[in-house]
Design an enzyme around this catalytic site. Structure first.
Site, mmCIF file in Angstrom:
data_model
loop_
_atom_site.group_PDB
_atom_site.id
_atom_site.type_symbol
_atom_site.label_atom_id
_atom_site.label_comp_id
_atom_site.label_asym_id
_atom_site.label_seq_id
_atom_site.Cartn_x
_atom_site.Cartn_y
_atom_site.Cartn_z
ATOM 1 N N ASP A 167 -8.318 -11.720 12.418
ATOM 2 C CA ASP A 167 -6.952 -12.252 12.551
ATOM 3 C C ASP A 167 -6.055 -11.953 11.358
ATOM 4 O O ASP A 167 -4.900 -11.532 11.526
ATOM 5 C CB ASP A 167 -6.984 -13.749 12.862
ATOM 6 C CG ASP A 167 -7.896 -14.549 11.936
ATOM 7 O OD1 ASP A 167 -8.389 -13.991 10.935
ATOM 8 O OD2 ASP A 167 -8.114 -15.740 12.220
ATOM 9 N N MET A 220 -12.211 -15.169 13.294
ATOM 10 C CA MET A 220 -13.352 -14.535 12.661
ATOM 11 C C MET A 220 -14.568 -15.455 12.607
ATOM 12 O O MET A 220 -14.472 -16.650 12.884
ATOM 13 C CB MET A 220 -12.988 -14.087 11.244
ATOM 14 C CG MET A 220 -11.898 -13.026 11.202
ATOM 15 S SD MET A 220 -11.421 -12.542 9.528
ATOM 16 C CE MET A 220 -12.917 -11.718 8.962
ATOM 17 N N HIS A 221 -15.705 -14.868 12.278
ATOM 18 C CA HIS A 221 -16.935 -15.558 11.867
ATOM 19 C C HIS A 221 -17.735 -16.220 12.986
ATOM 20 O O HIS A 221 -18.857 -16.668 12.752
ATOM 21 C CB HIS A 221 -16.642 -16.641 10.815
ATOM 22 C CG HIS A 221 -15.744 -16.214 9.701
ATOM 23 N ND1 HIS A 221 -16.020 -15.133 8.890
ATOM 24 C CD2 HIS A 221 -14.562 -16.720 9.259
ATOM 25 C CE1 HIS A 221 -15.054 -15.005 7.996
ATOM 26 N NE2 HIS A 221 -14.151 -15.941 8.203
#
Length: 475
Positions: free
Chosen positions: A235, A80-81
């Site tokens: 995830d 992520m991110h």
């Protein structure tokens, strides 16, 4: 009919092919490398993700060519991110800035004053999230910022490769800090705080919904027919789908390099005072909260490097635990997230004496991780979202002693899945089934068969209560 789950991690890509009964037919894996050109920087070349996906899929095609030809659906789980910045020709403008990049610490404080990120986005502005990374690019690489056509998350760059479309979904988008998490839509206010608009963003779908079709040229290259591509998931949400953790009151604990305590909720709620993450889940009208510790099994890996013994050998030094270690360990070797939001926190051993042994230190490390999870439990309990029993995942969940220790410290009951196949790749493959429309969620997102249950030993729990107070005082 078969279904492909792709899990884009930081260190590699995993591909998992299953049939309609969720029997694993083939697996593939390809490694990735992280670039660290400056202290606190962490980057990857987006094209390396595509190359790794191609390699992992090729392994599956070679292992099971006949069943792969019946491919019906694909979904992607991803780290992520990460900020993947594309120009008008869909070319990356720079390497992607990853989740564990810490360069935008100063920008976090700025953004907190510009918009209600905590109220709308549901989370403290942290360097790990996407929005402060874009603020950093705006200030330090203005020429690149001016050329941004789209901002994609890592897995959504894979979706672009698969479908030719800009697509994201709620669980991953919630980790950008640009999503109105309660309303499951982009927030114009939060985007404007970083000089962006929703035109820079991909369209949003639910993770379990069909998002697009596999590109015709890829279908021809792979020798498959029409293939649906689902929205996918971040995830942790994908791991939850792999465990069937999709209903309020359910949860899981991941004892991996970092640690996660994940809890499903039926509405949006926050606890930013204790650095709880509040995100959308990958299934409709469902949310989740997470307590996160940045150094779980990695603490044992660190001690392994210091001592020259393997983590498994170290864990084996701690047998049946009857009382807490005389040593206290603070597991903040990589800073800490929940409940302290302290990226610069440091680890330490306290109360060391000459007569203490290596097993004492190993036990202290394992207990310190448990105490950090107890802090996560307290943070979720304050939101009234703490599950009473959770599934366990991650490499550390193989340690019988550690799991019992965690049960005694946290008061949680741990359900150990019988199969090791659960995880983000399986969760993605399950979302691929849903995205293809071949089965309903209540027949796909099923809980795993349990091999063992760990419950709190009241006598041990009472002993750990005092050690937990020492741990919290030490912080």
């Amino acid at each position: 009919m078969t279904y492909l789950g792709l899990d884009l991690g930081t260190s590699g890509v995993k591909a998992l092919l299953i049939d309609g009964n969720q029997t694993v037919l083939a697996e593939g894996h390809a490694p990735l490398t992280v670039m660290r050109p400056h202290p606190m920087w962490s980057e990857q070349d987006p094209q390396s993700w595509i190359t790794a996906c191609e390699a992992a899929i090729a392994q599956i095609r070679d292992a099971a060519p006949a069943v792969f030809a019946g491919l019906r659906g694909i979904a992607v789980s991803g780290q992520m991110h990460g900020a993947t910045l594309l120009d008008a020709n869909n070319k990356p403008l720079r390497p992607a800035i990853l989740w564990n990049d810490g360069r935008s610490h100063a920008e976090c404080a700025e953004l907190e004053t510009l918009a209600d990120f905590r109220g709308i986005g549901g989370n403290i502005v942290m360097a790990g999230f996407t929005a402060p990374k874009l603020r950093w690019v705006q200030k330090n690489e203005p020429g690149i910022f001016a050329r941004i056509h789209k901002v994609l998350l890592p897995k959504d760059y894979i979706n672009l490769w698969l479908t030719g479309e800009y697509i994201s979904e709620m669980s991953d988008a919630a980790g950008t800090l640009w999503l109105d998490v309660a309303n499951r839509d982009w927030s114009d206010t939060l985007l404007a705080a970083t000089g962006l608009t929703r035109d820079h963003m991909p369209r949003l779908v639910e993770g379990s919904a069909k998002a697009g079709e596999l590109r015709a040229d890829l279908a021809a290259q792979w020798g498959v027919g029409a293939v649906s591509v689902a929205g996918g998931a971040g995830d942790n949400a994908a791991t939850a789908c792999g465990l069937g953790v999709v209903h309020p009151g359910q949860g899981f604990l991941s004892l991996g390099t970092s640690g996660v305590l994940f809890s499903v909720t039926d509405s949006f709620a926050t606890n930013t005072e204790s650095a709880v993450h509040s995100f959308c889940h990958a299934v409709p009208q469902t949310w989740h909260q997470m307590g996160v510790i940045l150094c779980a099994t990695d603490a044992l890996a660190w001690l392994s490097q210091i001592t020259g013994q393997t983590p498994a050998a170290l864990a084996g030094l701690v047998k049946d635990v009857q009382k807490p270690s005389p040593i206290t360990f603070l597991p903040y070797l990589s800073g800490e997230r929940t409940p302290h939001n302290a990226p610069n926190a440091t680890g330490s051993f306290l109360n060391l004496r000459r007569d203490h042994t290596l097993p004492d230190m190993v036990q202290a490390v394992m207990e310190g991780v448990g105490f950090a999870f107890a802090d996560c439990c307290a943070a979720l309990d304050a939101c009234k979202s703490l599950p009473q029993s959770v599934y366990v995942a991650g490499g550390g969940s193989q340690s019988v002693v550690w799991l019992q220790m965690l049960a005694d410290i946290t008061g949680l009951t741990f359900d150990v899945p019988k199969s090791g196949a659960q995880g983000a790749a399986l969760g993605a493959a399950r979302l691929a089934i849903l995205g293809s429309g071949d089965a309903p969620a209540d027949t796909v997102l099923l809980p795993p068969e349990i091999s063992k249950i760990y419950k709190t030993n009241p006598a041990h729990s009472e002993n750990y209560a005092q050690s937990l107070r020492v741990f919290r005082d030490a912080w």
